[in-house]
Design a protein around this motif. Structure first.
Motif, mmCIF file in Angstrom:
data_model
loop_
_atom_site.group_PDB
_atom_site.id
_atom_site.type_symbol
_atom_site.label_atom_id
_atom_site.label_comp_id
_atom_site.label_asym_id
_atom_site.label_seq_id
_atom_site.Cartn_x
_atom_site.Cartn_y
_atom_site.Cartn_z
ATOM 1 N N THR A 1 28.962 46.545 -14.731
ATOM 2 C CA THR A 1 28.146 46.893 -13.563
ATOM 3 C C THR A 1 26.737 47.293 -13.980
ATOM 4 O O THR A 1 26.450 47.519 -15.152
ATOM 5 N N THR B 1 32.461 45.606 10.088
ATOM 6 C CA THR B 1 31.285 44.726 10.148
ATOM 7 C C THR B 1 30.537 44.790 11.470
ATOM 8 O O THR B 1 29.325 44.538 11.495
ATOM 9 N N THR C 1 26.473 45.720 7.190
ATOM 10 C CA THR C 1 26.215 45.330 5.800
ATOM 11 C C THR C 1 26.302 46.539 4.884
ATOM 12 O O THR C 1 26.876 46.469 3.793
ATOM 13 N N ASP C 2 25.743 47.670 5.316
ATOM 14 C CA ASP C 2 25.831 48.902 4.527
ATOM 15 C C ASP C 2 27.283 49.352 4.382
ATOM 16 O O ASP C 2 27.687 49.852 3.312
ATOM 17 N N LYS D 1 28.865 47.177 1.686
ATOM 18 C CA LYS D 1 28.354 47.543 0.358
ATOM 19 C C LYS D 1 28.925 48.885 -0.106
ATOM 20 O O LYS D 1 29.144 49.093 -1.314
ATOM 21 N N SER D 2 29.176 49.790 0.825
ATOM 22 C CA SER D 2 29.765 51.083 0.468
ATOM 23 C C SER D 2 31.184 50.912 -0.060
ATOM 24 O O SER D 2 31.594 51.614 -0.997
ATOM 25 N N VAL E 1 32.226 48.131 -1.508
ATOM 26 C CA VAL E 1 32.014 47.501 -2.820
ATOM 27 C C VAL E 1 31.750 48.580 -3.872
ATOM 28 O O VAL E 1 32.292 48.527 -4.991
ATOM 29 N N ASN E 2 30.936 49.567 -3.527
ATOM 30 C CA ASN E 2 30.652 50.660 -4.462
ATOM 31 C C ASN E 2 31.934 51.352 -4.908
ATOM 32 O O ASN E 2 32.099 51.681 -6.090
ATOM 33 N N THR F 1 25.007 49.796 -5.114
ATOM 34 C CA THR F 1 23.913 49.875 -4.146
ATOM 35 C C THR F 1 23.864 51.256 -3.509
ATOM 36 O O THR F 1 24.796 51.631 -2.774
ATOM 37 N N ILE G 1 23.244 53.688 -0.719
ATOM 38 C CA ILE G 1 23.182 53.463 0.725
ATOM 39 C C ILE G 1 22.855 54.777 1.416
ATOM 40 O O ILE G 1 23.473 55.815 1.137
#
Length: 529
Positions: free
Chosen positions: A94, A145, A151-152, A155-156, A158-159, A400, A402
């Motif tokens: 990462t 979604t 989108t945030d 991504k959260s 994904v984090n 990312t 956020i």
């Protein structure tokens, strides 16, 4: 989905957030139930409503609608505080970790609780369950979604997966459950405004030259700028930029937000074609209707939520003048000057394989033996069970940072309730097909609005009463269903009923990146009729 449905029992922990899985994805949910009942797998459920899956959850947290980012930040904070992160994975696979870690420093369980409404001790328990699991998978759907922060939200999540190394291995992963049977295939093969088939960008000069040659069209004819999304097209009509509309297998007069706005646009557009199986609310407004064959009446493929391409074969003859969609489009293109000469969908699949690397090894002949999961890059490739083994397509996984943002329309004195919309088990979208089934109609005959009993007492509403639900955009009449499934201050409706179309109420606020409307948080009021 990064991983496969058959891997669900391999997970030590399943984290479901923003998905009413048993009603919206009932077949897949059986795998979850089986895994949980085995005693091997624990379920974390994050959902404001007490959906059926709550009965199977090790812990169910009911966060305030629109606070998914805040909840994820609080979970990440605890994982870092307690040293549950996967240091080798973070170091080797990462980037941008330090910036992310800084972004969650202040999101203590206590502060996260103030924002989300979830008890601090529950946030800690969720973080420990997910962070300590050898294999943990995250599943989500449109409850994540369909927000201005969609989108945030993704991504959260994904984090969280990157933080714990829960990606690129069996029984782990980031698994969005697609909302319709072939929405994955439509996206894969160019049904998005910014990419060619295979997610090859329209802004990439090399990609434009590739498709110019493959399709034998002038390079200059391929626009380098992204097109419009559905909601942007509707606005474009009213702004005088869009003059004709061709709609296939979609009913925006039921499924789009702010239906009065949609109706105004569809009445204003100069020319509209609808290609569909049945006459629906949108079709009634069309200038031309083209009748298409159903899935049971044609050859073709569907790509499901786990990236599996599957062959369909005709079981029935198409009625009347109905034709497969590819035949309608081919005929229309040739009448407009093209020279398409497809004789069978297998030839279209062969063309797809030549221009779409992730589908490069997929053909009807191979699919006769069973489905294949992309990437399947050549005729000898077996398909890919799970993604990101060893490396990511971009190289390293990107953390990312956020920032939490509230939903665009929050309750106030005039509109004191949050409305969230979704599906029930018995109907599908606008009911174009399911309302034609007497059995399904009998099981779920009328539009209901879920109201918490505490709120109903304040409103002086009894179970089964007719109530008026209104927002800044419209109003409708529905039957009150008193239930603690919905929390105090929140009401829930499906969007399946033309006589009480929930999307009369929803707003047109969009995620700035994905352009998806905020269906899950709208401010409404309830009045007895």
């Amino acid at each position: 989905m990064t991983n496969s449905i058959r891997e669900i029992p391999e997970a030590d922990v399943i984290f479901v957030i923003g998905s009413n899985t048993t009603e919206a994805h009932p077949v897949l949910s059986l795998q979850m139930k089986k895994a949980i009942k085995s005693g091997r797998t624990k379920l974390i459920l994050a959902d404001p409503r007490r959906i059926e899956l709550a009965q199977f959850a090790h812990i169910h947290v009911r966060h305030r609608p629109g606070t998914d980012v805040a909840l994820a930040k609080g979970i990440a904070h605890v994982i870092l505080e307690e040293g549950l992160q996967d240091e080798p994975f973070i170091r080797e696979r990462t980037e941008n970790f330090e910036a992310f870690a800084t972004s969650v420093e202040n999101w203590t369980p206590e502060y996260t609780s103030e924002v989300t409404g979830v008890a601090a001790e529950d946030i800690v328990q969720v973080a420990r369950l997910y962070g300590e699991a050898e294999r943990a998978s995250i599943f989500w759907a449109m409850g994540i979604t369909q927000h201005t922060t969609g989108t945030d939200n993704v991504k959260s999540l994904v984090n969280l997966a990157l933080l714990t190394g829960n990606v690129g291995r069996l029984g782990t992963g980031l698994n969005p459950l697609r909302g319709q049977n072939n929405v994955q295939g439509a996206c894969d093969l160019g049904g998005l405004p910014n990419v060619y088939p295979g997610y090859q960008s329209v802004s990439d000069e090399a990609m434009r030259r590739k498709f110019s040659e493959a399709w034998d069209v002038p390079y200059e004819a391929l626009d380098s700028e992204a097109g419009l999304t559905v909601t942007e097209i509707i606005d474009g009509i009213l702004e005088g930029e869009i003059h004709a509309l061709y709609i296939m297998g979609e009913n925006p007069m039921m499924s789009d937000p702010d239906l009065n706005h949609v109706r105004e646009a569809l009445e204003a557009v100069d020319f509209m074609v609808v290609q569909d199986l049945f006459l629906n609310e949108t079709g009634k407004m069309a200038d031309v209707i083209l009748t298409s064959a159903s899935f049971a009446e044609k050859w073709g493929t569907y790509t499901n939520t786990e990236r599996r391409v599957q062959l369909i074969r005709p079981a029935l003859d198409a009625p009347g003048q109905a034709l497969p969609d590819w035949k309608i489009l081919t005929d229309l293109a040739n009448r407009m000057g093209a020279d398409w000469s497809y004789e069978h969908p297998s030839e279209i699949m062969d063309e797809i394989a030549t221009v779409t690397p992730i589908y490069g090894g997929i053909s009807f002949d191979r699919l006769e033996e069973g489905g294949l999961q992309w990437p399947c890059v050549d005729a000898d490739h077996p398909g890919t069970q799970y993604l990101h083994k060893g490396e990511f397509a971009r190289g390293k996984g990107l953390f990312t940072p956020i920032s939490f943002r509230e939903a665009q329309e929050l309750p106030d004195d005039i509109y004191p309730f949050i409305l969230s919309t979704g599906r029930n088990l018995f109907h599908w979208h606008g009911g174009t097909m399911t309302h034609r089934s007497p059995g399904l109609k009998g099981l779920s005959p009328v539009a209901e609005v879920e109201i918490n009993p505490e709120d109903a007492r304040t409103l002086d509403v009894e179970n089964g009463d007719s109530v008026k639900v209104s927002s800044r955009r419209g109003e409708l009449i529905a039957e009150a269903r008193l239930t603690s499934r919905s929390p105090v201050g929140t009401v829930f409706m499906t969007f399946h009923y033309p006589e009480a179309a929930a999307n009369l109420l929803t707003g047109v606020h969009l995620d700035p990146q994905a352009k998806i409307p905020e269906y899950k948080v709208s401010a409404v009021r309830i009045d007895p009729v």
